[in-house]
Design a protein around this motif. Structure first.
Motif, PDB file in Angstrom:
ATOM      1  N   LEU A   1      47.277   1.574  75.589  1.00 35.92           N
ATOM      2  CA  LEU A   1      46.700   2.872  75.938  1.00 35.92           C
ATOM      3  C   LEU A   1      45.662   3.290  74.900  1.00 35.92           C
ATOM      4  CD1 LEU A   1      46.622   5.432  77.659  1.00 35.92           C
ATOM      5  CD2 LEU A   1      48.545   6.323  76.297  1.00 35.92           C
ATOM      6  N   SER A   2      45.987   3.090  73.626  1.00 37.57           N
ATOM      7  CA  SER A   2      45.035   3.424  72.558  1.00 37.57           C
ATOM      8  C   SER A   2      43.768   2.586  72.680  1.00 37.57           C
ATOM      9  CB  SER A   2      45.684   3.200  71.192  1.00 37.57           C
ATOM     10  OG  SER A   2      46.847   3.998  71.036  1.00 37.57           O
ATOM     11  N   SER A   3      43.939   1.288  73.015  1.00 35.04           N
ATOM     12  CA  SER A   3      42.777   0.416  73.175  1.00 35.04           C
ATOM     13  C   SER A   3      41.880   0.903  74.310  1.00 35.04           C
ATOM     14  CB  SER A   3      43.239  -1.016  73.461  1.00 35.04           C
ATOM     15  OG  SER A   3      43.992  -1.533  72.386  1.00 35.04           O
ATOM     16  N   TRP A   4      42.501   1.305  75.412  1.00 33.29           N
ATOM     17  CA  TRP A   4      41.701   1.783  76.546  1.00 33.29           C
ATOM     18  C   TRP A   4      40.931   3.049  76.168  1.00 33.29           C
ATOM     19  CZ3 TRP A   4      42.205   6.369  79.498  1.00 33.29           C
ATOM     20  CH2 TRP A   4      41.359   6.428  80.611  1.00 33.29           C
ATOM     21  N   LEU A   5      41.584   3.966  75.480  1.00 29.63           N
ATOM     22  CA  LEU A   5      40.926   5.224  75.109  1.00 29.63           C
ATOM     23  C   LEU A   5      39.807   4.997  74.104  1.00 29.63           C
ATOM     24  CD1 LEU A   5      44.027   7.582  74.801  1.00 29.63           C
ATOM     25  CD2 LEU A   5      42.260   7.655  76.569  1.00 29.63           C
ATOM     26  N   LEU A   6      40.033   4.093  73.146  1.00 27.32           N
ATOM     27  CA  LEU A   6      39.084   3.909  72.053  1.00 27.32           C
ATOM     28  C   LEU A   6      37.920   2.997  72.425  1.00 27.32           C
ATOM     29  CD1 LEU A   6      41.525   3.469  69.023  1.00 27.32           C
ATOM     30  CD2 LEU A   6      40.105   5.465  69.528  1.00 27.32           C
ATOM     31  N   PHE A   7      38.180   1.972  73.227  1.00 25.00           N
ATOM     32  CA  PHE A   7      37.191   0.916  73.401  1.00 25.00           C
ATOM     33  C   PHE A   7      36.517   0.881  74.771  1.00 25.00           C
ATOM     34  CE2 PHE A   7      40.403  -1.326  70.481  1.00 25.00           C
ATOM     35  CZ  PHE A   7      39.842  -0.752  69.350  1.00 25.00           C
ATOM     36  N   THR A   8      37.091   1.545  75.778  1.00 27.33           N
ATOM     37  CA  THR A   8      36.537   1.481  77.129  1.00 27.33           C
ATOM     38  C   THR A   8      35.768   2.754  77.455  1.00 27.33           C
ATOM     39  OG1 THR A   8      38.403   0.112  77.833  1.00 27.33           O
ATOM     40  CG2 THR A   8      37.090   1.155  79.567  1.00 27.33           C
ATOM     41  N   PRO A   9      34.476   2.646  77.735  1.00 26.99           N
ATOM     42  CA  PRO A   9      33.712   3.843  78.111  1.00 26.99           C
ATOM     43  C   PRO A   9      34.301   4.489  79.366  1.00 26.99           C
ATOM     44  CG  PRO A   9      32.253   1.995  77.613  1.00 26.99           C
ATOM     45  CD  PRO A   9      33.640   1.439  77.668  1.00 26.99           C
ATOM     46  N   SER A  10      34.468   5.793  79.332  1.00 33.30           N
ATOM     47  CA  SER A  10      35.043   6.517  80.463  1.00 33.30           C
ATOM     48  C   SER A  10      34.293   7.827  80.644  1.00 33.30           C
ATOM     49  CB  SER A  10      36.533   6.785  80.225  1.00 33.30           C
ATOM     50  OG  SER A  10      37.053   7.668  81.197  1.00 33.30           O
ATOM     51  N   SER A  11      33.739   8.011  81.840  1.00 30.20           N
ATOM     52  CA  SER A  11      32.999   9.248  82.113  1.00 30.20           C
ATOM     53  C   SER A  11      33.931  10.454  82.096  1.00 30.20           C
ATOM     54  CB  SER A  11      32.294   9.151  83.471  1.00 30.20           C
ATOM     55  OG  SER A  11      33.227   8.882  84.505  1.00 30.20           O
ATOM     56  N   ARG A  12      35.182  10.267  82.538  1.00 32.03           N
ATOM     57  CA  ARG A  12      36.132  11.375  82.540  1.00 32.03           C
ATOM     58  C   ARG A  12      36.476  11.814  81.122  1.00 32.03           C
ATOM     59  NH1 ARG A  12      40.600   9.871  87.277  1.00 32.03           N
ATOM     60  NH2 ARG A  12      39.136   9.942  89.037  1.00 32.03           N
ATOM     61  N   VAL A  13      36.742  10.838  80.258  1.00 24.31           N
ATOM     62  CA  VAL A  13      37.056  11.176  78.858  1.00 24.31           C
ATOM     63  C   VAL A  13      35.847  11.827  78.206  1.00 24.31           C
ATOM     64  CG1 VAL A  13      37.656  10.231  76.603  1.00 24.31           C
ATOM     65  CG2 VAL A  13      38.798   9.368  78.654  1.00 24.31           C
ATOM     66  N   ALA A  14      34.642  11.291  78.470  1.00 24.78           N
ATOM     67  CA  ALA A  14      33.427  11.858  77.884  1.00 24.78           C
ATOM     68  C   ALA A  14      33.218  13.295  78.351  1.00 24.78           C
ATOM     69  CB  ALA A  14      32.223  10.990  78.245  1.00 24.78           C
ATOM     70  N   ALA A  15      33.465  13.537  79.641  1.00 25.06           N
ATOM     71  CA  ALA A  15      33.292  14.900  80.164  1.00 25.06           C
ATOM     72  C   ALA A  15      34.307  15.853  79.552  1.00 25.06           C
ATOM     73  CB  ALA A  15      33.430  14.878  81.687  1.00 25.06           C
ATOM     74  N   LEU A  16      35.549  15.380  79.409  1.00 22.32           N
ATOM     75  CA  LEU A  16      36.580  16.217  78.803  1.00 22.32           C
ATOM     76  C   LEU A  16      36.230  16.563  77.366  1.00 22.32           C
ATOM     77  CD1 LEU A  16      39.390  17.534  78.856  1.00 22.32           C
ATOM     78  CD2 LEU A  16      40.349  15.302  78.215  1.00 22.32           C
ATOM     79  N   LEU A  17      35.758  15.572  76.610  1.00 28.17           N
ATOM     80  CA  LEU A  17      35.386  15.822  75.223  1.00 28.17           C
ATOM     81  C   LEU A  17      34.156  16.731  75.136  1.00 28.17           C
ATOM     82  CD1 LEU A  17      35.965  12.255  73.733  1.00 28.17           C
ATOM     83  CD2 LEU A  17      37.336  14.303  73.327  1.00 28.17           C
ATOM     84  N   GLY A  18      33.244  16.581  76.100  1.00 34.23           N
ATOM     85  CA  GLY A  18      32.071  17.449  76.123  1.00 34.23           C
ATOM     86  C   GLY A  18      32.454  18.911  76.324  1.00 34.23           C
TER      87      GLY A  18
END
Length: 354
Positions: free
Chosen positions: A178-195
């Motif tokens: 799970l940590s690898s997916w969050l850290l290494f895989t680009p995700s538009s959803r994660v980027a939007a949430l962080l934005g």
């Protein structure tokens, strides 16, 4: 770190807390060692040392340089991936100095602190320097988890002796993936949430948020570099396990090699717990726990734990010699690295190799 030191000097509170924490860890180490020696017997431990085969001890010593070379290769790979560049000899000396800080000072953060310092000297920002060392450690932990999982599947007796082991290893693998997916895989959803999270912060905190974001996701999408780093990590941990096999062979411990592929990773994970001084006491307890079910005497298991730690200290002494006699850049960083040694948690060195 200088600001922290100034605060300590003015208030005196942080040093008192650190002193209490250090005293608590020392008490845990002393209590565990006393309990283990009461069970194993100091005389019996001494006998195990006297009958050790020096050939296998020497063979273990010969593994040190290989471990250093491979570990430094992984560090430089990650450093270069972010645009850093540093002389190989300087990075090697930094690595050895890190072993000294990790194992001969009352804490386990100093080694990583000096490595961050050296990474920053390669031209990277402070945030990205931290990212390099964190990912370096993370890839090592991933390799350990892989070894543990494969060994548990291959050695069914281990599961029968400790039915909870697959759950611990499986949980660790799930968290790592799970940590690898969050850290290494680009995700538009994660980027939007962080934005959205950044937009909700006061203006004065957004710069800090950007630096943390840059550090956390510095290796996002760099799959080629991460794959190479992971393969190097497998080589590093294979050397750690080979070292364990050499030292147990020196003490005439007869355990099938496959068992070390789960015992060594789990022992290292246990020693990461910030409850003792550099794992002293925990190390002995863990190896008694693992080896006694194989018919190994508790005294011999303790002797192995001490022999293994002794080999780590030999490397630390080499690092001290480098620090004291041939590595002037670290003189300026000594105060900062020593302050980091008082942190409450950090990974223990990867076995007797790195």
């Amino acid at each position: 770190m200088e600001a922290i030191a100034d605060t300590d000097a003015r208030t005196g509170a942080p040093p008192r807390r650190r002193a209490l924490l250090l005293a608590a860890k020392l008490a845990v180490s002393v209590a565990l060692v006393a309990w283990i020696l009461h069970r194993a017997g100091l005389r019996e431990v001494g006998h195990a040392f006297r009958t050790a085969d020096p050939f296998f001890v020497f063979l273990s010593f010969c593994l040190f340089p290989l471990g250093w070379i491979v570990s430094v290769a992984r560090w430089r790979l990650l450093m270069k991936a972010l645009g850093g560049e540093s002389d190989y000899g300087l990075v090697m000396r930094s690595f050895l100095v890190g072993i000294f800080f990790n194992n001969l000072l009352p804490g386990t953060m100093g080694g990583d602190a000096v490595r961050v310092y050296q990474t920053a000297r390669s031209g990277l920002s402070g945030a990205r320097s931290v990212a390099v060392i964190v990912i370096d450690r993370f890839l090592g932990l991933m390799a350990l988890l892989l070894f543990a999982a494969v060994a548990l599947v291959a050695e069914g007796n281990a599961v029968r002796r400790s039915p909870s082991l697959p759950y611990w290893v499986g949980g660790g693998i799930a968290i790592a993936l799970l940590s690898s997916w969050l850290l290494f895989t680009p995700s538009s959803r994660v980027a939007a949430l962080l934005g959205r999270l950044r937009a909700a912060l006061p203006e004065r905190f957004r710069g800090l948020f950007d630096r943390v974001f840059d550090a956390l996701f510095a290796f996002q999408g760099r799959y080629g570099v991460l794959a190479k780093g992971f393969l190097i990590s497998i080589a590093v941990q294979a050397l750690v396990i080979t070292n364990a096999i050499c030292l147990t062979s020196a003490l005439h411990i007869r355990v099938a090699p496959i068992n070390y592929f789960f015992m060594v990773p789990l022992a290292l994970f246990a020693m990461m717990a910030p409850v003792s001084i550099n794992g002293v006491g925990v190390r002995e307890s863990v190896w008694v726990f693992f080896l006694v079910p194989f018919g190994v005497a508790a005294s011999t298991a303790v002797a192995y734990a001490w022999l293994d730690y002794g080999m780590i200290l030999v490397q630390a002494l080499i690092g001290w010699a480098v620090y004291a006699f041939s590595y002037r850049p670290w003189k300026a960083a000594a105060t900062a690295a020593s302050a980091a040694n008082t942190a409450t948690a950090a990974p223990v060195s990867e076995g007797a190799i790195s």
